[in-house]
Design a protein around this motif. Sequence first.
Motif, mmCIF file in Angstrom:
data_model
loop_
_atom_site.group_PDB
_atom_site.id
_atom_site.type_symbol
_atom_site.label_atom_id
_atom_site.label_comp_id
_atom_site.label_asym_id
_atom_site.label_seq_id
_atom_site.Cartn_x
_atom_site.Cartn_y
_atom_site.Cartn_z
ATOM 1 N N GLU A 112 0.827 -1.211 0.000
ATOM 2 C CA GLU A 112 0.000 0.000 0.000
ATOM 3 C C GLU A 112 0.858 1.257 0.000
ATOM 4 O O GLU A 112 0.514 2.252 -0.644
ATOM 5 C CB GLU A 112 -0.967 -0.017 1.175
ATOM 6 C CG GLU A 112 -2.080 -1.036 0.994
ATOM 7 C CD GLU A 112 -3.012 -1.131 2.184
ATOM 8 O OE1 GLU A 112 -2.713 -0.557 3.258
ATOM 9 O OE2 GLU A 112 -4.046 -1.804 2.045
ATOM 10 N N ALA A 113 1.977 1.233 0.712
ATOM 11 C CA ALA A 113 2.873 2.392 0.738
ATOM 12 C C ALA A 113 3.466 2.636 -0.650
ATOM 13 O O ALA A 113 3.536 3.783 -1.111
ATOM 14 C CB ALA A 113 3.979 2.189 1.772
ATOM 15 N N LEU A 114 3.868 1.570 -1.334
ATOM 16 C CA LEU A 114 4.398 1.711 -2.690
ATOM 17 C C LEU A 114 3.326 2.227 -3.638
ATOM 18 O O LEU A 114 3.580 3.096 -4.469
ATOM 19 C CB LEU A 114 4.938 0.371 -3.189
ATOM 20 C CG LEU A 114 6.218 -0.118 -2.518
ATOM 21 C CD1 LEU A 114 6.516 -1.565 -2.935
ATOM 22 C CD2 LEU A 114 7.386 0.787 -2.858
ATOM 23 N N ARG A 115 2.111 1.711 -3.515
ATOM 24 C CA ARG A 115 1.008 2.152 -4.362
ATOM 25 C C ARG A 115 0.682 3.619 -4.106
ATOM 26 O O ARG A 115 0.455 4.394 -5.032
ATOM 27 C CB ARG A 115 -0.216 1.258 -4.099
ATOM 28 C CG ARG A 115 -1.121 1.113 -5.264
ATOM 29 C CD ARG A 115 -2.193 0.040 -5.119
ATOM 30 N NE ARG A 115 -2.415 -0.577 -3.834
ATOM 31 C CZ ARG A 115 -1.945 -1.788 -3.493
ATOM 32 N NH1 ARG A 115 -1.237 -2.500 -4.332
ATOM 33 N NH2 ARG A 115 -2.203 -2.286 -2.310
ATOM 34 N N ALA A 116 0.678 4.029 -2.835
ATOM 35 C CA ALA A 116 0.387 5.423 -2.497
ATOM 36 C C ALA A 116 1.463 6.350 -3.055
ATOM 37 O O ALA A 116 1.157 7.437 -3.572
ATOM 38 C CB ALA A 116 0.267 5.591 -0.981
ATOM 39 N N ALA A 117 2.721 5.941 -2.967
ATOM 40 C CA ALA A 117 3.809 6.766 -3.499
ATOM 41 C C ALA A 117 3.699 6.907 -5.011
ATOM 42 O O ALA A 117 3.879 7.997 -5.562
ATOM 43 C CB ALA A 117 5.161 6.165 -3.111
#
Length: 82
Positions: free
Chosen positions: A55-60
């Motif tokens: 999710e952090a990678l997707r948000a970035a």
Amino acid sequence: MTDPATAVPPQHGDCSQPGDPVRAARVIIDALDAEPLPRRLLLGADAVTMTQRAEALRAAETAAWADASRRADYPASAAQVR
């Protein structure tokens, strides 16, 4: 065709996985009583960690491409005419 009486069941791990099936079943049962029901039910700390990373990678990536993505919309004046 395999004879079920002689078939060797597949091995799903080496019994060193951190998850406890009995505890997982309890979490699933408890989740069924939750209001609202969870959209996703992660079972185990490793599942939570992997999901948080993804999710952090997707948000970035979403943040990095947000301006470009918004340029695909009709101009505001054209949207009002439609």
